[in-house]
Design an enzyme around this catalytic site. Structure first.
Site, PDB file in Angstrom:
ATOM      1  N   CYS A   9      -4.511  12.619  13.599  1.00  0.00           N
ATOM      2  CA  CYS A   9      -5.122  11.508  13.309  1.00  0.00           C
ATOM      3  C   CYS A   9      -4.865  10.673  14.721  1.00  0.00           C
ATOM      4  CB  CYS A   9      -4.721  10.713  12.225  1.00  0.00           C
ATOM      5  SG  CYS A   9      -2.869  10.081  12.421  1.00  0.00           S
ATOM      6  N   ARG A  31       0.849  14.543  13.647  1.00  0.00           N
ATOM      7  CA  ARG A  31       1.303  14.233  12.154  1.00  0.00           C
ATOM      8  C   ARG A  31       1.151  15.660  11.287  1.00  0.00           C
ATOM      9  NH1 ARG A  31      -0.663   8.641  10.002  1.00  0.00           N
ATOM     10  NH2 ARG A  31       1.141   8.553   8.947  1.00  0.00           N
ATOM     11  N   ARG A  33      -8.685  -0.476   4.744  1.00  0.00           N
ATOM     12  CA  ARG A  33      -7.838   0.547   4.087  1.00  0.00           C
ATOM     13  C   ARG A  33      -6.338   0.042   3.759  1.00  0.00           C
ATOM     14  NH1 ARG A  33      -6.241   4.786   7.609  1.00  0.00           N
ATOM     15  NH2 ARG A  33      -5.007   5.193   6.113  1.00  0.00           N
ATOM     16  N   ASP A  37       4.850   0.688  12.283  1.00  0.00           N
ATOM     17  CA  ASP A  37       3.568  -0.151  11.695  1.00  0.00           C
ATOM     18  C   ASP A  37       3.566  -1.463  11.892  1.00  0.00           C
ATOM     19  OD1 ASP A  37       2.768   2.353  10.434  1.00  0.00           O
ATOM     20  OD2 ASP A  37       3.057   1.951   8.458  1.00  0.00           O
ATOM     21  N   LYS A  95       0.901  -1.157   0.036  1.00  0.00           N
ATOM     22  CA  LYS A  95      -0.078   0.104  -0.067  1.00  0.00           C
ATOM     23  C   LYS A  95       0.978   1.312   0.031  1.00  0.00           C
ATOM     24  CE  LYS A  95      -1.966   1.583   4.106  1.00  0.00           C
ATOM     25  NZ  LYS A  95      -1.515   2.912   4.282  1.00  0.00           N
ATOM     26  N   ASN A  96       1.761   1.165   0.942  1.00  0.00           N
ATOM     27  CA  ASN A  96       2.779   2.413   1.141  1.00  0.00           C
ATOM     28  C   ASN A  96       3.544   2.655  -0.089  1.00  0.00           C
ATOM     29  OD1 ASN A  96       1.219   3.119   3.203  1.00  0.00           O
ATOM     30  ND2 ASN A  96       3.182   2.571   4.787  1.00  0.00           N
TER      31      ASN A  96
HETATM   32  C1  UD1 Z   1       4.309   6.712   6.561  1.00  0.00           C
HETATM   33  C2  UD1 Z   1       3.446   5.720   6.281  1.00  0.00           C
HETATM   34  C3  UD1 Z   1       3.060   5.224   7.624  1.00  0.00           C
HETATM   35  C4  UD1 Z   1       4.123   5.196   8.521  1.00  0.00           C
HETATM   36  C5  UD1 Z   1       5.188   6.285   8.565  1.00  0.00           C
HETATM   37  C6  UD1 Z   1       6.437   6.013   9.412  1.00  0.00           C
HETATM   38  C7  UD1 Z   1       2.526   6.144   4.076  1.00  0.00           C
HETATM   39  C8  UD1 Z   1       1.335   6.200   3.223  1.00  0.00           C
HETATM   40  N1  UD1 Z   1       2.217   5.906   5.350  1.00  0.00           N
HETATM   41  O1  UD1 Z   1       3.629   7.828   7.032  1.00  0.00           O
HETATM   42  O2  UD1 Z   1       2.322   4.130   7.174  1.00  0.00           O
HETATM   43  O3  UD1 Z   1       3.618   4.753   9.764  1.00  0.00           O
HETATM   44  O4  UD1 Z   1       5.375   6.626   7.469  1.00  0.00           O
HETATM   45  O5  UD1 Z   1       7.201   4.957   9.151  1.00  0.00           O
HETATM   46  O6  UD1 Z   1       3.674   5.854   3.484  1.00  0.00           O
HETATM   47  N2  UD1 Z   1       6.503  14.687  10.870  1.00  0.00           N
HETATM   48  C9  UD1 Z   1       6.607  15.978  11.104  1.00  0.00           C
HETATM   49  N3  UD1 Z   1       6.418  16.843  10.156  1.00  0.00           N
HETATM   50  C10 UD1 Z   1       6.321  16.479   8.871  1.00  0.00           C
HETATM   51  C11 UD1 Z   1       6.248  15.288   8.471  1.00  0.00           C
HETATM   52  C12 UD1 Z   1       6.418  14.187   9.405  1.00  0.00           C
HETATM   53  O7  UD1 Z   1       6.703  16.390  12.192  1.00  0.00           O
HETATM   54  O8  UD1 Z   1       6.229  17.391   7.959  1.00  0.00           O
HETATM   55  C13 UD1 Z   1       6.494  13.499  11.868  1.00  0.00           C
HETATM   56  C14 UD1 Z   1       5.298  12.766  12.104  1.00  0.00           C
HETATM   57  O9  UD1 Z   1       4.225  13.543  12.885  1.00  0.00           O
HETATM   58  C15 UD1 Z   1       5.783  11.477  12.831  1.00  0.00           C
HETATM   59  C16 UD1 Z   1       7.465  11.456  12.018  1.00  0.00           C
HETATM   60  O10 UD1 Z   1       7.618  12.655  11.377  1.00  0.00           O
HETATM   61  O11 UD1 Z   1       5.949  11.839  14.099  1.00  0.00           O
HETATM   62  C17 UD1 Z   1       7.375  10.399  10.869  1.00  0.00           C
HETATM   63  O12 UD1 Z   1       6.187  10.691   9.925  1.00  0.00           O
HETATM   64  P1  UD1 Z   1       6.530  10.373   8.471  1.00  0.00           P
HETATM   65  O13 UD1 Z   1       7.731   9.503   8.087  1.00  0.00           O
HETATM   66  O14 UD1 Z   1       6.269  11.642   7.522  1.00  0.00           O
HETATM   67  O15 UD1 Z   1       5.143   9.339   8.224  1.00  0.00           O
HETATM   68  P2  UD1 Z   1       4.178   9.457   6.961  1.00  0.00           P
HETATM   69  O16 UD1 Z   1       4.848   9.610   5.584  1.00  0.00           O
HETATM   70  O17 UD1 Z   1       3.017  10.287   7.323  1.00  0.00           O
END
Ligand code: UD1
Length: 423
Positions: A120, A125, A404, A312, A22-23
């Site tokens: 969420c 996030r 999902r 995850d 999915k990711n």
């Molecule tokens: C992706 C995955 C999700 C997984 C996560 C971490 C997808 C669609 N989803 O989510 O399943 O749990 O990686 O492996 O691929 N953060 C900030 N600011 C930002 C972006 C992120 O503070 O602009 C923080 C987030 O709140 C979190 C951490 O960074 O605490 C990691 O998040 P991130 O790696 O960005 O996760 P996603 O890409 O949303």
């Protein structure tokens, strides 16, 4: 609303075909916005998140050919022209990964309006890292009315930049990587995510004509090109699905063959499962997981960006730890609120104490079936795993979270002898 009912206590045995990730599929679908030509994706899983991304892309002007089906679909996406540059709240709220259209839309059209995803269940996030990276590439960002209004200042092409991420973010790395392929000049992404899904995305972009080096390391170099062409790409197997079913074999003391599973990206998870007493054999057809004989041993984990233990799979691992001999510790370092499954597991007799980002799980002799509620995708599946191992009947409500991210979860488990059904 549908519920899942499980009568636990069965040792699972059988074969499970592993679906596409999915990711990986979600950002790969967003790449269609970067080219006028066809992108054909194979091994796309039939999941609600994929439907959400398809609907979002269609709203932006993409044509999507092919139907989602169990066992992996072939989708051909074409975005000859973009008719809208807005990702509306209704779609972004449903699926946070919708924000992945921001970088590609900016690169292709010079403008995008994307709803802020909001918080969420698992944490706050924010998307500040995505936005600051885009600003460094010459984008003006205005946050108003709950939307990110982004426009390339001056000319209509992004400028290459040296972007050092303050923390590792999978989504920000993907957004910036896609945006940089069409930028003017070179972009360097420092402290980039190294997840296998980033490598998959980079490989697809390279077959579209992008110039990328260093994907899979923490520094990615992208030389922008004028235009990208079409490509065909097969989505990698879902390492979180593999890990989930591997834990299903372990928690029930069973044996499951995971067909088409690639174990390369699961070293941290397999080391932990082996330490608990499981046997994992890697074959040319996939993986054989043999659960521990007797009571599994206690194991400690700390989640981390790849190649660390994936957040995850934290909830699923916690369900497993409730059954081991002794006490295990889990430290969650990625999301601040990712212990929503704890109160539900406690309802099933688990002995878990949480202190800030750490959970101490003391193994109990038996879990007991109970009515429980799913709160997010991975928390939901941890309740399914606990239900499979528990005595008696577990009824899980709010199971739409599972659709999902798990293709045919009930069918795959029934195929291994589980007593599980949707009602
Ligand atoms: C992706 C995955 C999700 C997984 C996560 C971490 C997808 C669609 N989803 O989510 O399943 O749990 O990686 O492996 O691929 N953060 C900030 N600011 C930002 C972006 C992120 O503070 O602009 C923080 C987030 O709140 C979190 C951490 O960074 O605490 C990691 O998040 P991130 O790696 O960005 O996760 P996603 O890409 O949303």
């Amino acid at each position: 609303m549908e519920n899942i009912i499980i009568r636990g206590g069965e040792s699972l045995s059988g074969q499970i075909p592993i679906s596409g990730a999915k990711n990986s599929a979600l950002p790969l679908m967003a790449t269609t916005l970067l080219t006028k030509e066809n992108i054909t994706l194979r091994n796309v899983p039939a999941l609600d998140d994929i439907i959400s991304m398809r609907d979002l892309l269609k709203g932006l002007g993409s044509e999507v050919l092919g139907d989602l089906k169990k066992g992996g679909a072939e989708l051909t996406l074409n975005t000859n022209s973009i008719k809208d540059t807005e990702a509306p709240y209704e779609l972004v709220r449903k699926m946070r990964a919708s924000v992945l259209v921001l970088g590609p839309l900016l690169a292709r059209c010079g403008h995008a309006r994307v709803s802020l995803p909001g918080g969420c269940a698992i944490g706050n996030r924010p998307v500040d890292i995505h936005l600051s990276g885009l600003e460094q590439m010459g984008v003006s960002i205005d946050l108003k009315g709950g939307y990110i209004d982004a426009t390339i200042a001056g000319n209509r092409r992004l400028k290459g930049a040296r972007i050092a991420f303050p923390m590792v973010s999978v989504g920000a790395t993907e957004n910036l990587l896609m945006a940089a392929t069409l930028a003017q000049g070179e972009t360097e992404l420092i402290n980039a995510a190294r997840e296998p899904e980033i490598i998959d995305l980079a490989n697809c972009l390279i077959s579209m004509g992008a110039k990328i080096q260093g994907h899979g390391t923490d520094t990615i170099l992208i030389s922008g090109v004028e235009a990208l062409n079409g490509a065909e790409h097969r989505v990698i197997s879902d390492r979180i699905e593999i890990g989930t079913y591997a834990i299903a074999a372990c928690i029930t003391g069973g044996q499951i063959d995971l067909l088409g599973a690639d174990g390369t990206f699961l070293r941290a998870v397999f080391d932990t499962l082996r330490a608990s007493g499981a046997e994992i054999d890697e074959n040319n057809w996939g993986l054989r997981i043999i659960g521990p004989k007797g009571k599994p041993k206690a194991i400690d984990i700390m989640t981390d960006p790849y190649p660390g233990f994936p957040t995850d799979l934290q909830a699923q691992m916690m369900a497993y730890m409730t059954r081991v001999s002794g006490a295990s510790m889990i430290t969650e370092t990625i999301f601040e609120n990712r212990f929503m499954h704890v109160p539900e597991l406690r309802r099933m007799g688990a002995d878990i104490n949480v202190h800030n980002s750490t959970a101490l799980v003391r193994g109990v002799s038996n879990l007991k079936g109970a009515p429980v509620m799913a709160t997010d995708l991975r928390a939901s599946v941890s309740l399914v795993l606990a239900g499979l191992a528990a005595d008696g009947v577990t009824e899980i409500s709010r199971i739409y979270h599972l659709d999902r991210g798990y293709e045919d979860l009930v069918g795959k488990l029934v195929g291994c002898g589980a007593h599980i059904k949707r009602i």
